[in-house]
Design an enzyme around this catalytic site. Structure first.
Site, mmCIF file in Angstrom:
data_model
loop_
_atom_site.group_PDB
_atom_site.id
_atom_site.type_symbol
_atom_site.label_atom_id
_atom_site.label_comp_id
_atom_site.label_asym_id
_atom_site.label_seq_id
_atom_site.Cartn_x
_atom_site.Cartn_y
_atom_site.Cartn_z
ATOM 1 C CG ASN A 79 -50.405 11.388 -73.823
ATOM 2 O OD1 ASN A 79 -49.289 10.945 -74.048
ATOM 3 N ND2 ASN A 79 -51.397 10.621 -73.401
ATOM 4 C CB VAL A 89 -50.530 19.551 -72.949
ATOM 5 C CG1 VAL A 89 -49.645 18.428 -72.430
ATOM 6 C CG2 VAL A 89 -49.872 20.263 -74.118
ATOM 7 C CB CYS A 90 -53.935 15.015 -71.751
ATOM 8 S SG CYS A 90 -54.536 13.840 -70.533
ATOM 9 C CG LEU A 91 -47.772 16.247 -68.249
ATOM 10 C CD1 LEU A 91 -47.231 14.867 -68.606
ATOM 11 C CD2 LEU A 91 -46.767 17.325 -68.652
#
Length: 160
Positions: free
Chosen positions: A86, A93-95
């Site tokens: 992710n 960051v992919c969140l």
């Protein structure tokens, strides 16, 4: 005027962080050459959780806030090439809690962001892959994925 709101909020968050923050974490505004600080860019360290493949690593993360903070989330980046399903190759960051269109709320604090990213390290979201290599190992060869995570942790030892 908007920048004033962002700096004011970040100043309060810095005070709160100094009083109470999770063990092993670091979050501080970036120092500038003239001795001042840039409240809009924070240098952080996220420790790998004990009992996980991430344990022992102290992972550097930069939070970059816009003048629209807290209405908009900060950009959170690990070093380029960070190995995680992710995390984009750029380090971003992919969140969900960092997505302006889905999970972001102005009440989310720096502490919540950092703890959320620490949780993401050991519990990747396979429904939202950002990096093909790490994602591929995570879903097809978990032993190799775990080996690479442990290897990466050695590149980020604790700072004295």
């Amino acid at each position: 005027m908007a920048a004033g709101v962002a700096v004011g909020r970040l100043t309060e968050e810095r005070k709160a962080w100094r009083k109470n923050h999770p063990y092993g974490f670091v979050a501080k505004p970036q120092s500038v050459a003239d001795g001042s600080v840039n409240m809009m860019v924070w240098q952080c360290i996220i420790p790998g959780k004990a009992g996980t493949d991430w344990e022992g690593g102290y992972y550097p993360l930069t939070l970059t806030f816009s003048e629209d903070y807290p209405s908009k989330p900060p950009i959170c980046k690990f070093p380029q090439g960070f190995f995680h399903p992710n995390v984009y190759s750029s380090g971003m960051v992919c969140l969900s809690i960092l997505s302006e269109s889905s999970g972001w709320r102005p009440a989310i604090t720096v502490k919540q962001i950092l703890v959320g990213i620490q949780d993401l390290l050991d519990t990747p979201n396979p429904a939202s892959p950002a990096q093909n290599e790490a994602y591929g190992f995570f879903v097809k060869d978990l032993a190799e994925y775990k080996r690479r995570v442990r290897q990466q942790g050695k590149r980020y030892p604790p700072k004295d």
